[in-house]
Structure formats: structure tokens, C-alpha cells
Design a protein around this motif. Sequence first.
Motif, PDB file in Angstrom:
ATOM      1  N   ALA A  23       0.624  -1.290  -0.108  1.00 46.98           N
ATOM      2  CA  ALA A  23      -0.148   0.037  -0.071  1.00 46.98           C
ATOM      3  C   ALA A  23       0.779   1.421   0.053  1.00 46.98           C
ATOM      4  N   ASP A  24       2.226   1.293   0.556  1.00 45.16           N
ATOM      5  CA  ASP A  24       3.074   2.233   0.437  1.00 45.16           C
ATOM      6  C   ASP A  24       3.623   2.388  -0.815  1.00 45.16           C
ATOM      7  N   ASP A  25       3.419   3.592  -1.298  1.00 44.55           N
ATOM      8  CA  ASP A  25       3.829   4.023  -2.495  1.00 44.55           C
ATOM      9  C   ASP A  25       5.695   3.764  -2.815  1.00 44.55           C
ATOM     10  N   LEU A  26       6.118   4.326  -1.824  1.00 44.82           N
ATOM     11  CA  LEU A  26       7.771   3.950  -2.004  1.00 44.82           C
ATOM     12  C   LEU A  26       8.243   2.584  -1.977  1.00 44.82           C
ATOM     13  N   ILE A  27       7.578   1.765  -1.135  1.00 48.68           N
ATOM     14  CA  ILE A  27       7.690   0.412  -1.152  1.00 48.68           C
ATOM     15  C   ILE A  27       7.282  -0.153  -2.479  1.00 48.68           C
ATOM     16  N   GLN A  28       6.124  -0.022  -3.148  1.00 42.95           N
ATOM     17  CA  GLN A  28       5.793  -0.542  -4.441  1.00 42.95           C
ATOM     18  C   GLN A  28       6.554  -0.039  -5.336  1.00 42.95           C
ATOM     19  N   LEU A  29       6.880   1.483  -5.323  1.00 44.18           N
ATOM     20  CA  LEU A  29       7.670   1.712  -6.814  1.00 44.18           C
ATOM     21  C   LEU A  29       9.031   0.924  -6.732  1.00 44.18           C
ATOM     22  N   THR A  30       9.864   1.078  -5.409  1.00 46.33           N
ATOM     23  CA  THR A  30      10.880   0.486  -5.341  1.00 46.33           C
ATOM     24  C   THR A  30      10.840  -1.064  -5.682  1.00 46.33           C
ATOM     25  N   ALA A  31      10.105  -1.712  -5.279  1.00 48.79           N
ATOM     26  CA  ALA A  31       9.908  -3.181  -5.447  1.00 48.79           C
ATOM     27  C   ALA A  31       9.781  -3.363  -7.197  1.00 48.79           C
TER      28      ALA A  31
ATOM     29  N   PRO B 251      -2.710  -4.842 -11.922  1.00 50.65           N
ATOM     30  CA  PRO B 251      -3.551  -3.780 -11.286  1.00 50.65           C
ATOM     31  C   PRO B 251      -2.865  -2.449 -11.435  1.00 50.65           C
ATOM     32  N   CYS B 252      -1.606  -2.489 -11.338  1.00 47.73           N
ATOM     33  CA  CYS B 252      -0.979  -1.139 -11.505  1.00 47.73           C
ATOM     34  C   CYS B 252      -0.858  -0.321 -12.677  1.00 47.73           C
ATOM     35  N   LEU B 253      -1.307  -1.027 -13.798  1.00 49.76           N
ATOM     36  CA  LEU B 253      -1.512  -0.700 -15.277  1.00 49.76           C
ATOM     37  C   LEU B 253      -2.598   0.546 -15.348  1.00 49.76           C
ATOM     38  N   SER B 254      -3.588   0.355 -14.473  1.00 49.64           N
ATOM     39  CA  SER B 254      -4.877   1.280 -14.493  1.00 49.64           C
ATOM     40  C   SER B 254      -4.623   2.399 -13.481  1.00 49.64           C
ATOM     41  N   TYR B 255      -3.380   2.649 -12.874  1.00 47.12           N
ATOM     42  CA  TYR B 255      -3.341   3.602 -11.949  1.00 47.12           C
ATOM     43  C   TYR B 255      -3.425   4.862 -12.670  1.00 47.12           C
ATOM     44  N   ASP B 256      -3.935   6.053 -11.892  1.00 41.82           N
ATOM     45  CA  ASP B 256      -3.937   7.311 -12.314  1.00 41.82           C
ATOM     46  C   ASP B 256      -2.628   7.898 -12.320  1.00 41.82           C
ATOM     47  N   ASP B 257      -2.714   9.306 -12.679  1.00 37.88           N
ATOM     48  CA  ASP B 257      -1.434  10.057 -12.757  1.00 37.88           C
ATOM     49  C   ASP B 257      -0.734  10.093 -11.410  1.00 37.88           C
ATOM     50  N   ARG B 258      -1.724  10.076 -10.380  1.00 40.76           N
ATOM     51  CA  ARG B 258      -1.106  10.423  -9.139  1.00 40.76           C
ATOM     52  C   ARG B 258       0.041   9.120  -8.882  1.00 40.76           C
ATOM     53  N   LYS B 259      -0.077   8.002  -9.508  1.00 42.73           N
ATOM     54  CA  LYS B 259       1.012   7.099  -9.398  1.00 42.73           C
ATOM     55  C   LYS B 259       1.695   6.782 -10.689  1.00 42.73           C
ATOM     56  N   LYS B 260       1.697   7.936 -11.461  1.00 44.91           N
ATOM     57  CA  LYS B 260       2.441   7.645 -12.863  1.00 44.91           C
ATOM     58  C   LYS B 260       3.481   6.861 -12.866  1.00 44.91           C
ATOM     59  N   ASN B 261       4.477   7.111 -11.959  1.00 42.75           N
ATOM     60  CA  ASN B 261       5.773   6.363 -11.915  1.00 42.75           C
ATOM     61  C   ASN B 261       5.766   4.796 -11.910  1.00 42.75           C
ATOM     62  N   ILE B 262       4.728   4.464 -10.919  1.00 48.17           N
ATOM     63  CA  ILE B 262       4.475   2.986 -10.619  1.00 48.17           C
ATOM     64  C   ILE B 262       3.889   2.345 -11.853  1.00 48.17           C
ATOM     65  N   LYS B 263       2.956   3.122 -12.459  1.00 50.89           N
ATOM     66  CA  LYS B 263       2.398   2.584 -13.685  1.00 50.89           C
ATOM     67  C   LYS B 263       3.298   2.381 -14.558  1.00 50.89           C
ATOM     68  N   GLU B 264       4.308   3.302 -14.928  1.00 52.82           N
ATOM     69  CA  GLU B 264       5.132   3.129 -16.064  1.00 52.82           C
ATOM     70  C   GLU B 264       6.187   2.121 -16.014  1.00 52.82           C
TER      71      GLU B 264
ATOM     72  N   CYS C  87       7.580  -3.838 -17.066  1.00 52.36           N
ATOM     73  CA  CYS C  87       7.690  -5.249 -16.275  1.00 52.36           C
ATOM     74  C   CYS C  87       6.708  -6.198 -17.168  1.00 52.36           C
ATOM     75  N   ASN C  88       5.476  -5.675 -17.326  1.00 55.04           N
ATOM     76  CA  ASN C  88       4.572  -6.312 -18.067  1.00 55.04           C
ATOM     77  C   ASN C  88       5.270  -6.667 -19.613  1.00 55.04           C
ATOM     78  N   GLN C  89       5.540  -5.927 -20.272  1.00 50.76           N
ATOM     79  CA  GLN C  89       6.094  -6.132 -21.738  1.00 50.76           C
ATOM     80  C   GLN C  89       7.207  -7.093 -21.698  1.00 50.76           C
ATOM     81  N   SER C  90       8.003  -6.643 -20.742  1.00 49.75           N
ATOM     82  CA  SER C  90       9.502  -7.648 -20.568  1.00 49.75           C
ATOM     83  C   SER C  90       8.977  -9.034 -20.318  1.00 49.75           C
ATOM     84  N   LEU C  91       8.131  -9.149 -19.496  1.00 46.34           N
ATOM     85  CA  LEU C  91       7.804 -10.378 -18.894  1.00 46.34           C
ATOM     86  C   LEU C  91       6.969 -11.266 -20.095  1.00 46.34           C
ATOM     87  N   MET C  92       6.214 -10.446 -20.905  1.00 40.54           N
ATOM     88  CA  MET C  92       5.746 -11.214 -22.073  1.00 40.54           C
ATOM     89  C   MET C  92       6.477 -11.633 -23.148  1.00 40.54           C
TER      90      MET C  92
END
Length: 781
Positions: A270-278, A306-319, A324-329
Motif C-alpha cells: 500500500a505504501d507508494d515508495l515500497i511499491q515503486l522500489t519493488a 492492477p498497477c497498469l490502471s493507476y491514475d497520474d498520481r501513481k504515474k511512476n509506478i504505472k510506467e 515489467c509487463n512487456q518484458s515478461l511477455m
Amino acid sequence: MNAERDLSPLTPGVVRALTDKLYEKRKVAALEIEKLVREFVAQNNTSQIKHVIQILSQEFALSQHPHSRKGGLIGLAACSIALGKDSGLYLKELIEPVLTCFNDADSRLRYYACEALYNIVKVARGSVLPHFNVLFDGLSKLAADPDPNVKSGSELLDRLLKDIVTESNQFDLVGFIPLLRERIYSNNQYARQFIISWILVLESVPDINLLDYLPEILDGLFQILGDNSKEIRKMCEVALGEFLKEIKKNPSSVKFAEMANILVIHCQAADDLIQLTAMCWMREFIQLAGRVMLPYSSGILTAVLPCLSYDDRKKNIKEVANVCNQSLMKLVIPEDDEMDEAKPSMTIPAEPTSEENLSKPEAAITGELQNELDLTTLNQPLSFLCSCERIQVTLNLDGIVQVLDYHLSDTSIGMMTRIAVLKWLYHLYIKTPRKMFRHTDSLFPILLRTLSDESDEVILKDLELLAEIASSPAGQTEEGQGPSDGSDVRPGPVELHVPARAGQLSSSSTKGLECSPSTPTMNSYFYKFMINLLKRFSSERKLLETRGAFIIRQLCLLLNAENIFHSMADILLREEDLKFASTMVHTLNTILLTSSELFQLRNQLKDLKTPESRNLFCCLYRSWCHNPVTTVSLCFLTQNYKHAYDLIQKFGDLEVTVDFLTEVDKLVQLIECPIFTYLRLQLLDVKNNPYLIKALYGLLMLLPQSSAFQLLSHRLQCVPNPELMQTTDSTKPSTTFKRTASPNIDYTELLQHFEKVQNKHLEARHQRAGRAEQLDRRVVL
């Protein structure tokens, strides 16, 4: 006294001074003890040295009296100073009682213990390393001490110990890791700060390879990253950043697989910094480790999608999640479809297809070796590449499909996530069709439900996927029988037309699957798809009204339009809901006559030159009979003007309703459109097209005095007089083409079929009207 005799060689004066409440007196006693021990050292009298240490420990440092404990601590420090370089021989005896005092309730005593240990460690230096764990354990507790003096003293000792570890090459990392793993889960801010500071120190020592033990502490580090203190979060960020740099430098020594699930967990934090770093770590892991990460795909997708549908407030995590999604595919390759599931240990090449290799930047390695490498490791050191030329992995397709199914079924999930899920499924059907078709029956219902999605983009991706399922040779079951879901209504005599180019595709070739989307080959799922699509339109009329034309037009682009119309007409012929059949036929007819995607099919039907086109016309006609006006428009399209006139003659026997007249009105409007330009031009040739003119006049007579009536009337007034249209040289035979009815079509039988279908509609309307009348009577009563 016995006490004095027991405490020898310490004199009674020294004993009294050690237990005095004044620090200065205790200090004097300590100097005496130092002098005494120096003498024993000079005499090499180890037994007396041990005896003095034991007395100071048991009788003073561990005493119940606080002043005695203080005296014991300063006495032990004096012993250490006197011993000098020899203190290493007595460290266990010197350290243990001091560490015990770390737990004392008196803060002053804890401070003195800290001071004493500082002096002991300062003298012993590298000799204390065998006792590092107990020292670290004691310091970690003092780091969270509420007393600022104690905390300050512990920091001095901590810095000294760090200096010793940094300059030594004998640090026991293996023995320290279990303690670090335990302490790293502390919730105290100061303890966390202490832990991170030590990790940073150990990372900076060249001879200490903490990276080997990163899986042991990575989870704890991510938990510390969520601390409320900005300073601690920053320190933890730095530590994780240093680890990531090391991982990029030495990927061959990294235990990627052991840390994959840890990252999956924290990518959902739930913490943005943890999620972005991970998520950033996950991106690097996928790109560095390549197919090593493939067995963890289901967990990664659970975190990433779920992160792919984040809004601009979590733009960095979304990007980052998108990368990750593209590379895994890209890690899923056609070879995954050919692996024997009974032999999961089978070694397969880690390289991608040659096309993908060409699309990537070339690495500074030989071309011969490059063909054997995983795409994601092209830019890595050669030593790592050589060890990863072939990787043993098994694609857990069941787990991946389960995750994708879950996210597609979740109505609360965002649009971009649903699109990503559909892209994944499409990709899996392209790369691993044989294995994916085992899941098709379970996926089919949710894919059909997705056609009701609010987003056009989601529907487009869904249609692409359904088209691939319906056309892939891997979906062809034995003897052409589709899955059993009620699709056994498929008639025997009517066969779907397969264009000649479909024969170029080998159904047994996996490589041939990559020419998708939608080769013209129709497999067993095609007919199932058509049946279920019509069922969906029938049960969800709003979908038919708002998206029906859009869906069918897109399918005509993705699949073979002739097959779609042929199969739908075939299914509608057996539709029991006559009202729906009429509505659906009207929709299909509008698409057929107006959509640019169906230009080729219209041209094919216009002339009826081939057996296939005539077969299609007959199939369409039989279903089009559900709607009289669309049947006439089909005859106009195929230039069957005499039959169109015969049909209009039958309209007099039909029940003329407002809806019926509205459809005639629309047909008149349609005749004025570019689609029927050829028909309007044929009005110039009155002599050879008498039934066309008769049919148009028939429509005119059906219409009330309306705008459509005026429109058609004006058009027919423009029809020239046949006498005026004759050329001066009438002796020459006419070169005008006179269209004759196709000899291979039984128009009489078609007309009888039209009457039969319309009689059914009449009965159905009367039944509906009767039920409505009975309902009204019940309401009145």
C-alpha cells in the motif's frame, strides 16, 4: 574476613573504593587494579589475571548492589587496558558481564557499561570479531535506549566497532546473517536505523559479499522502507540502491529466483515508495534474469496488472509496471508450447526468435554466441551470458491463465488492466496455442461477457482474441466437431467456405500460427463463437443495439466476412425467437449494404457468377426471410429484380405494420445511397430492366404519402421513355446486357420458403398480442 580473603589479590582498600558511590574513588581503585594486572602480565601469571577478572565479574559487575556493579565495570575496563594486546585471550570473560549490565534498569549503569565495553573493544580491536554477534546484539538494544546519554555512548561504541570491521578481513558474515535476519524485523525506529547503518557499512567493505545473503534480508529491508521516519526511509533507499547496483554489475552471482516472491509481495504494498522500489527491482530482475523469472509469472502478473490502471498520481509506478509487463511477455516463446510437460527438467534454449534478436541492440559479442543468448541478457558481461545460454524453466501456464481469468472477471478492475489481460491471452494463443486451447472452454464465457465492456478498446482486443481462437489451426478438434455446448445444431449440408489461401497454412506447423491474427481457416471454435455471440445478442438486446454493428464489422475485418455471414444466417434460420431473428437479420443486412469492410462481399453477391456466391445468396436469403424488406434489399443487391418484384407482390398478403412501413422507408433512403448507384443507372435501360421498375413502383404503392414516397416518386419520374431511348440505327442488335435469372437457383422454392417463414411470424405476433390482451384483462379485473 572471609570476604577479604575471597577477594584477594585485591586489597581491602581497593575493594572499598570499587564499591564507593563516588566515581572518582572508583576510578582510583581502577588504576590500582590496572597496576596490579600489569604486574601479573609481566610475570606471565595467567591464573591470577583470570582470578582478578572473575572476582570483578562475579562479585562486582554481577552484584546486586548498584555501586558494586559500577565498580566492577570500571575494574574490567582497567584489566583490559592493562592486558593490552593480550586482552584477546580473556575477551569472553571481560565482555559477558559488561553486556549483562546493558539490561540494567539504571540508565547511569547502562552508560558505564557502554563506556567499559568501549575501552575493552578499543584495546582488543580485531580480536573482538569472534564475539561480534553478542556485541551487535547488545548494541542493537542500546540503539533504542530511551536515555540520550546511553544512546550517545552506544553510538561511540558503534562507530568504533564499524571501524574495526571495515579494516579487518576476518569478519564472519555467515555467522552474522541469522542475527541480522532476526534483528531486521524490529519496529523500533532507532533499532532500524542501527540495522541499516550496519548494512551500509558491510556493503562498502570489498571483502564482504553481502549480495550472496540478500534473499535473507531483502524482505526486512522493504519493511524498513515503509518506516515513518524520512531519514530511515532515505537510508534504506540508499542501501537498496547500492544492492541494485551490485546486482547489475554481477548478475551471475545473484539468486534471482529466491527473491522473486519477496518482490511480488512488496509490489502489492500500500505504501507508494515500497511499491515503486519493488517494481523497479522487478523490472531489473526480469531484464537481467530473463527466463529464470518465468516460473514466477503468475505472481508477477498478480502484482503488475492492477498497477497498469493507476491514475497520474501513481504515474511512476504505472510506467515501471508497464515495462515489467512487456518484458515478461517477451519471455514466452514458441518453444514453450513444444515442451513435454511430463519432463519439467527438460533444458530448453533461452534465446528468442531470430526476428526478435534482430530488433534488439547488438551486444559486443561474437555473432556465433549471440544466437545462443537470452534477449534480456544481451548487454550483460560475457561471463554471465555463458552460464545462462540454456536455462531450465517450465512455463506454468495454468497459473498464468488463472490470474488472467481472475483479473478479467473482476468488474472493478481498470480498463488498461483489462486490455493488458487480453493482450496477454492473445500473446499466449500466438506463442503457445496447443497448451492454451486446453483452457479455451473455461475462458470462452468470460471473453463473451467482455464484449459488453464499456470501452471500445477493450472490445477490440477481445474480438482480436476471439478471432484468433476461432481461426487458429490448433483449435481444430478431431473430425471437425466443436466443443459440446449445444452447438450440435450445426447442419450437415451447409459448409463454411474456406478461401484458397487458407490451404497455404499447415495446421501441424506451430510456426504458421504467427501469421495471425485470423487466418481464413475456421476451426471448431468458430461456429461455437458465432452461436454464442448470437445468444449474447439475444439475451442482451442493448448490446445488439449499441455495439452489434461495431462488433460484427470488426469481426469481418479480423475473420473471413463470407464465413461470418454464412454461419450467422445458418444459425438464425433455426432461431426460435422470431422477433430477435428479424431484428438480427435487419442488423446484418444494414451492415452488408453500408459497411466499407464488406465491399468485396457485396461485389461477390452482385453478380452471383460463382457457385460459392450463389450458395451464399441462398443461405442468406433463407434467413433474410425473417424480415420481408431486407429480403427485397438482398434481391436488389444481387440484381434479382424479377424475384424482388414477386416478393413485393406477396407483401399484400402480409400484415402491414408501422415497423414494416418504417423499414420500407429506410430501404427507399438506401436506394438513394452510393451503394445502389448501379441500380439507379440501370433505370436508364428500361427495356432490359422492366422488373426493376415494377419492383420500385411496388414499393411506391406500399408507402403512404410521406417524404420517402415523394423521394421515390421523383426518382421514378426521371425514368426515361423507352421510345426516346432508342438509337437511330435500330437494325443493329442491342449490345445492352440483359440480366437473366441464375439457372442454378430455384426461385420458386425460395418464394415458398419466404411465405412459410412469414406465416410463422404472423402466428407469433398473434400469440404475443393474445398474451398481452389476457394480461390487460387480468389487470382490469
